[in-house]
Design a protein around this motif. Structure first.
Motif, PDB file in Angstrom:
ATOM      1  N   VAL A  55      15.808  10.170  34.182  1.00 21.61           N
ATOM      2  CA  VAL A  55      16.068   9.143  35.192  1.00 21.61           C
ATOM      3  C   VAL A  55      16.030   9.759  36.592  1.00 21.61           C
ATOM      4  O   VAL A  55      16.903  10.562  36.937  1.00 21.61           O
ATOM      5  CB  VAL A  55      17.434   8.471  34.962  1.00 21.61           C
ATOM      6  N   PRO A  56      15.040   9.408  37.418  1.00 21.65           N
ATOM      7  CA  PRO A  56      15.017   9.923  38.791  1.00 21.65           C
ATOM      8  C   PRO A  56      16.037   9.197  39.661  1.00 21.65           C
ATOM      9  O   PRO A  56      16.197   7.979  39.581  1.00 21.65           O
ATOM     10  CB  PRO A  56      13.582   9.617  39.248  1.00 21.65           C
ATOM     11  N   VAL A  57      16.761   9.952  40.504  1.00 25.40           N
ATOM     12  CA  VAL A  57      17.785   9.340  41.357  1.00 25.40           C
ATOM     13  C   VAL A  57      17.538   9.602  42.842  1.00 25.40           C
ATOM     14  O   VAL A  57      18.054   8.870  43.697  1.00 25.40           O
ATOM     15  CB  VAL A  57      19.202   9.827  40.974  1.00 25.40           C
ATOM     16  N   VAL A  58      16.779  10.632  43.183  1.00 23.72           N
ATOM     17  CA  VAL A  58      16.379  10.896  44.572  1.00 23.72           C
ATOM     18  C   VAL A  58      14.877  11.125  44.581  1.00 23.72           C
ATOM     19  O   VAL A  58      14.347  11.894  43.767  1.00 23.72           O
ATOM     20  CB  VAL A  58      17.124  12.108  45.167  1.00 23.72           C
ATOM     21  N   HIS A  59      14.188  10.477  45.529  1.00 18.39           N
ATOM     22  CA  HIS A  59      12.718  10.463  45.513  1.00 18.39           C
ATOM     23  C   HIS A  59      12.157  11.029  46.826  1.00 18.39           C
ATOM     24  O   HIS A  59      12.097  10.327  47.836  1.00 18.39           O
ATOM     25  CB  HIS A  59      12.204   9.026  45.325  1.00 18.39           C
ATOM     26  N   GLY A  60      11.779  12.290  46.836  1.00 23.13           N
ATOM     27  CA  GLY A  60      11.049  12.874  47.959  1.00 23.13           C
ATOM     28  C   GLY A  60      11.792  12.863  49.281  1.00 23.13           C
ATOM     29  O   GLY A  60      11.216  12.507  50.316  1.00 23.13           O
ATOM     30  N   LEU A  61      13.038  13.298  49.296  1.00 20.23           N
ATOM     31  CA  LEU A  61      13.862  13.272  50.507  1.00 20.23           C
ATOM     32  C   LEU A  61      13.516  14.432  51.438  1.00 20.23           C
ATOM     33  O   LEU A  61      13.316  15.564  50.989  1.00 20.23           O
ATOM     34  CB  LEU A  61      15.345  13.336  50.137  1.00 20.23           C
ATOM     35  N   ASN A  62      13.444  14.145  52.739  1.00 14.02           N
ATOM     36  CA  ASN A  62      13.240  15.167  53.769  1.00 14.02           C
ATOM     37  C   ASN A  62      14.309  15.012  54.842  1.00 14.02           C
ATOM     38  O   ASN A  62      14.583  13.892  55.296  1.00 14.02           O
ATOM     39  CB  ASN A  62      11.860  15.017  54.428  1.00 14.02           C
ATOM     40  N   LEU A  63      14.926  16.138  55.248  1.00 15.69           N
ATOM     41  CA  LEU A  63      15.873  16.094  56.366  1.00 15.69           C
ATOM     42  C   LEU A  63      16.016  17.481  56.966  1.00 15.69           C
ATOM     43  O   LEU A  63      15.654  18.491  56.354  1.00 15.69           O
ATOM     44  CB  LEU A  63      17.235  15.534  55.933  1.00 15.69           C
ATOM     45  N   GLU A  64      16.572  17.506  58.175  1.00 21.29           N
ATOM     46  CA  GLU A  64      16.759  18.766  58.892  1.00 21.29           C
ATOM     47  C   GLU A  64      17.971  18.642  59.805  1.00 21.29           C
ATOM     48  O   GLU A  64      18.184  17.596  60.429  1.00 21.29           O
ATOM     49  CB  GLU A  64      15.512  19.068  59.724  1.00 21.29           C
ATOM     50  N   ILE A  65      18.795  19.692  59.851  1.00 21.62           N
ATOM     51  CA  ILE A  65      19.974  19.707  60.712  1.00 21.62           C
ATOM     52  C   ILE A  65      19.968  20.984  61.537  1.00 21.62           C
ATOM     53  O   ILE A  65      19.792  22.078  60.989  1.00 21.62           O
ATOM     54  CB  ILE A  65      21.289  19.638  59.899  1.00 21.62           C
ATOM     55  N   GLU A  66      20.173  20.822  62.836  1.00 24.36           N
ATOM     56  CA  GLU A  66      20.217  21.970  63.730  1.00 24.36           C
ATOM     57  C   GLU A  66      21.650  22.432  63.946  1.00 24.36           C
ATOM     58  O   GLU A  66      22.607  21.697  63.684  1.00 24.36           O
ATOM     59  CB  GLU A  66      19.580  21.605  65.083  1.00 24.36           C
ATOM     60  N   ALA A  67      21.789  23.650  64.441  1.00 22.78           N
ATOM     61  CA  ALA A  67      23.106  24.212  64.722  1.00 22.78           C
ATOM     62  C   ALA A  67      23.849  23.334  65.727  1.00 22.78           C
ATOM     63  O   ALA A  67      23.267  22.870  66.712  1.00 22.78           O
ATOM     64  CB  ALA A  67      22.973  25.631  65.267  1.00 22.78           C
ATOM     65  N   GLY A  68      25.132  23.095  65.467  1.00 27.99           N
ATOM     66  CA  GLY A  68      25.959  22.316  66.380  1.00 27.99           C
ATOM     67  C   GLY A  68      25.698  20.830  66.359  1.00 27.99           C
ATOM     68  O   GLY A  68      26.256  20.088  67.177  1.00 27.99           O
ATOM     69  N   LYS A  69      24.875  20.338  65.426  1.00 31.31           N
ATOM     70  CA  LYS A  69      24.540  18.918  65.350  1.00 31.31           C
ATOM     71  C   LYS A  69      25.102  18.298  64.073  1.00 31.31           C
ATOM     72  O   LYS A  69      25.390  18.987  63.092  1.00 31.31           O
ATOM     73  CB  LYS A  69      23.016  18.716  65.382  1.00 31.31           C
ATOM     74  N   THR A  70      25.222  16.968  64.091  1.00 29.32           N
ATOM     75  CA  THR A  70      25.713  16.228  62.930  1.00 29.32           C
ATOM     76  C   THR A  70      24.671  15.211  62.496  1.00 29.32           C
ATOM     77  O   THR A  70      24.245  14.369  63.287  1.00 29.32           O
ATOM     78  CB  THR A  70      27.028  15.491  63.259  1.00 29.32           C
ATOM     79  N   LEU A 102      20.201   9.292  58.851  1.00 25.90           N
ATOM     80  CA  LEU A 102      19.204   9.054  57.813  1.00 25.90           C
ATOM     81  C   LEU A 102      19.812   8.043  56.843  1.00 25.90           C
ATOM     82  O   LEU A 102      20.861   8.292  56.257  1.00 25.90           O
ATOM     83  CB  LEU A 102      18.849  10.353  57.089  1.00 25.90           C
ATOM     84  N   VAL A 103      19.157   6.891  56.701  1.00 31.76           N
ATOM     85  CA  VAL A 103      19.648   5.812  55.845  1.00 31.76           C
ATOM     86  C   VAL A 103      18.940   5.877  54.497  1.00 31.76           C
ATOM     87  O   VAL A 103      17.711   5.951  54.435  1.00 31.76           O
ATOM     88  CB  VAL A 103      19.406   4.436  56.498  1.00 31.76           C
ATOM     89  N   MET A 104      19.746   5.878  53.405  1.00 32.00           N
ATOM     90  CA  MET A 104      19.195   5.927  52.057  1.00 32.00           C
ATOM     91  C   MET A 104      19.545   4.665  51.288  1.00 32.00           C
ATOM     92  O   MET A 104      20.598   4.064  51.500  1.00 32.00           O
ATOM     93  CB  MET A 104      19.746   7.139  51.287  1.00 32.00           C
ATOM     94  N   GLN A 105      18.636   4.285  50.398  1.00 32.68           N
ATOM     95  CA  GLN A 105      18.890   3.190  49.467  1.00 32.68           C
ATOM     96  C   GLN A 105      18.150   3.476  48.182  1.00 32.68           C
ATOM     97  O   GLN A 105      16.941   3.756  48.194  1.00 32.68           O
ATOM     98  CB  GLN A 105      18.437   1.846  50.045  1.00 32.68           C
ATOM     99  N   LYS A 106      18.889   3.474  47.067  1.00 32.40           N
ATOM    100  CA  LYS A 106      18.302   3.708  45.745  1.00 32.40           C
ATOM    101  C   LYS A 106      17.482   4.993  45.705  1.00 32.40           C
ATOM    102  O   LYS A 106      16.386   5.038  45.142  1.00 32.40           O
ATOM    103  CB  LYS A 106      17.454   2.511  45.314  1.00 32.40           C
ATOM    104  N   GLY A 107      18.033   6.040  46.339  1.00 33.40           N
ATOM    105  CA  GLY A 107      17.412   7.354  46.267  1.00 33.40           C
ATOM    106  C   GLY A 107      16.255   7.587  47.200  1.00 33.40           C
ATOM    107  O   GLY A 107      15.634   8.660  47.169  1.00 33.40           O
ATOM    108  N   ARG A 108      15.943   6.623  48.052  1.00 34.66           N
ATOM    109  CA  ARG A 108      14.810   6.761  48.956  1.00 34.66           C
ATOM    110  C   ARG A 108      15.266   6.654  50.411  1.00 34.66           C
ATOM    111  O   ARG A 108      16.229   5.957  50.725  1.00 34.66           O
ATOM    112  CB  ARG A 108      13.751   5.694  48.684  1.00 34.66           C
ATOM    113  N   GLU A 109      14.532   7.339  51.279  1.00 36.01           N
ATOM    114  CA  GLU A 109      14.786   7.192  52.704  1.00 36.01           C
ATOM    115  C   GLU A 109      14.301   5.819  53.166  1.00 36.01           C
ATOM    116  O   GLU A 109      13.172   5.421  52.908  1.00 36.01           O
ATOM    117  CB  GLU A 109      14.036   8.285  53.480  1.00 36.01           C
ATOM    118  N   ILE A 110      15.177   5.101  53.857  1.00 33.20           N
ATOM    119  CA  ILE A 110      14.834   3.793  54.390  1.00 33.20           C
ATOM    120  C   ILE A 110      14.476   3.889  55.868  1.00 33.20           C
ATOM    121  O   ILE A 110      13.533   3.253  56.344  1.00 33.20           O
ATOM    122  CB  ILE A 110      16.008   2.806  54.194  1.00 33.20           C
TER     123      ILE A 110
END
Length: 594
Positions: free
Chosen positions: A19-34, A224-232
């Protein structure tokens, strides 16, 4: 990848078995950022954080793609290597600190264990490092508190301990997984302020997982907004709130609390009163109120010494009075430990009444009389915060709804089954699922089952104790709408106990504000929320998260913030001061300091 990126995730896929639960997620966080990772339960937020921490279950969880901390690829690392990274370079703050802390180990020892393992400190240096972290998260009297166990700390204080553990080794990344969901707004504001301040001092990157867009507006740099394992949807926080492109994002933003900060229009009290008029301002003063509470006191004995002598009392509720009319909703609000839930439990005989009188439809309840108690339990029902904990895991939901009807002789056999099916329909559930067990339903559906069970008795009053606090914002809105519709249909009254001011604003007719076991302000919703007079009410409203990042500002400091912390523990000879009240307007009253 940018040079100053702390965490970079590329094409992350997560599955449990087939059962796949996350599908091809991409994200990046820089120092000192939220970066705020946003979505409802089941969207894949927490599973993503577990993949970053290397905590997916070995037997069933499988992750592919790339998860890099700086230049280090985390996917595929050995457990020994990941163990050295956890705590030292990546730390995690969980939603429920009580399940994350060892209940039989002192707070100081748990914090020392993290520092000793990752920083190699011993002896005096280790003790000083523990004290420094406790001071940094503003835990009072750290020398004493470090020797105590988690159960002696409030929810907010336990979460501060978790933050101290997360920051103890100056990690590059902190993952905060719903760290404020179960906290009241004043403690939530303190925790968010603390995280922002510590981030400014250390430059730590934060992955903030939440479903509360009010918290996102307060904290995030990017979303980053997610729904059903995908980036929206993703973007800079101001752009997401000002120009959301997806309907799902707009729904989440619309579900955020609508009360913004504090807008005080000062009122000079018109007159000083010796006692609080109970029925003035209730919805129906022609008939006797559904419930009247007069000078309720609840105290818990404290014993100490070898002989366990009574040495004092915890004054949980002190001289509380109110009335609720037919078809009316009174909101009881305040921070954790203020006595809100204790009042609800005392009414239904789950907490000892030390003094005071409680009347139901004009008849005083005699808690020593089985007949009076039976009438109370028929006419007053309670909905608890945790629906799963209040349902029998081995009992079908149909049986759970029918049981109180049959015990009290209200319906039997076919009649009880027909009413059960009708109630399930009324709360939006399929009657064909009556034979299902509680674990087969979602959290929102289980709360609907508890509402149906409460309505089975045709009660005059339902006490809803934090009934929507643990639910996602969209599900929370559905349950509140359901309660409002059912109130109109059945004429039932509610005592709505909550720390969620947005929920209170939506469902309640009147609001009573609790502070250290006392009601300090009571009145119509529009008066208390739009025109708070007591300093604590002002503080409570000032702590509500904003609805747009452009509204961020320093939290207003009120007189209540400057008060020294009070203790509910009193000596045996303590005599509480006589209550004095002032009338700000019709039905709007403020407790006056002695």
């Amino acid at each position: 990848m940018k040079n100053n990126s702390i965490l970079s995730i590329r094409d992350l896929h997560i599955s449990f078995g087939a059962v796949p639960v996350v599908h091809g997620l991409n994200l990046e966080i820089e120092a000192g950022k939220t970066l705020a990772l946003v979505g409802e339960s089941g969207s894949g937020k927490s599973v993503t954080s577990l993949a970053v921490m290397g905590l997916l279950p070995e037997a069933t969880g499988h992750a592919t793609g790339s998860v890099r901390l700086g230049d280090t690829e985390l996917l595929g690392l050995s457990e020994n290597r990941m163990r050295s990274i956890r705590g030292s370079q990546i730390s995690m703050i969980f939603q429920e600190p009580m399940t994350s802390l060892n209940p039989v180990q002192r707070i100081g020892d748990q914090l020392a264990e993290v520092i000793r393992l990752h920083r190699g400190l011993k002896g005096t240096a280790l003790r000083e490092a523990v004290l420094e972290m406790l001071r940094k998260v503003r835990i009072p009297d750290p020398e004493t508190r470090m020797k105590q166990y988690p159960h002696t700390f409030s929810g907010g204080m336990r979460q501060r301990v978790m933050i101290a553990m997360a920051l103890a080794c100056n990690p590059k990344l902190i993952i905060a997984d719903e760290p404020t969901t179960a906290l009241d707004v004043t403690v939530q504001a303190q925790i968010l302020d603390l995280l922002r301040e510590l981030q400014r001092e250390t430059g730590t990157a934060i992955l903030f997982i939440t479903h509360d867009m009010g918290v996102v507006a307060e904290m995030a740099d990017h979303v980053l907004v997610m729904q059903k394992g995908r980036e929206i949807e993703r973007g800079e926080v101001h752009e997401i709130f000002s120009n959301p492109k997806d309907d799902y994002t707009r729904t989440l933003i619309a579900a955020a609390p609508s009360l913004v900060g504090l807008s005080v229009k000062r009122v000079v009290p018109l007159e000083v009163l010796q006692e609080l008029p109970l029925t003035e301002g209730s919805s129906d003063t022609k008939d006797a109120p559904v419930i009247t509470v007069n000078d309720l006191c609840v105290r818990f004995p404290v014993r100490s010494g070898l002989l366990s002598r009574l040495t004092g009392n915890v004054h949980a509720v002190e001289n509380v009075s109110f009335a609720i009319g037919k078809g009316e909703t009174l909101g009881l609000v305040g921070e954790s430990g203020s006595g809100k839930s204790t009042i609800g439990k005392a009414i239904i005989d789950l907490a000892p009444v030390h003094a005071g009188r409680i009347q139901l439809s004009g008849q005083e309840i005699d808690y020593k009389d089985p007949k009076s108690l039976s009438a109370l339990r028929r006419d007053v029902q309670m909905i608890f915060q945790d629906p799963f904990g209040s349902l029998n895991a081995r009992q079908t939901i149909g049986s759970a709804i029918m049981e109180p009807m049959t015990v009290h002789g209200l319906a039997q056999g076919k009649e009880a089954r027909e009413k059960m099916h009708w109630l399930l329909e009324r709360v939006g559930l399929d009657p064909r699922r009556a034979a299902s067990l509680p674990h087969e339903f979602s959290g929102g559906q289980r709360q609907r089952i508890c509402i149906a069970r409460a309505l089975a008795m045709s009660p005059k009053l339902i006490i809803a104790d934090e009934a929507v606090s643990a639910l996602d914002v969209a599900i929370k809105g559905q349950i509140i709408d359901l309660m409002i519709d059912l109130q109109k249909e059945f004429g039932v009254s509610y005592l709505f106990i909550s720390h969620d001011m947005a929920a209170v604003e939506k469902i309640c007719d009147r609001v009573a504000v609790m502070y250290f076991g006392e009601i300090v302000e009571i009145g119509a919703k529009k008066d208390v929320i739009a025109n708070p007079v007591h300093p604590y009410t002002q503080r409570l409203l000032s702590a509500i998260p904003v609805t747009h990042p452009a509204q961020r500002k320093a939290r207003i400091i009120t007189a209540a913030d400057k008060e020294k912390p009070r203790s509910p523990l009193k000596s045996l000879d303590y005599s509480p001061p006589v209550s004095r009240w002032a009338r700000a307007s019709d039905g709007h009253y403020i407790r006056q300091s002695a």
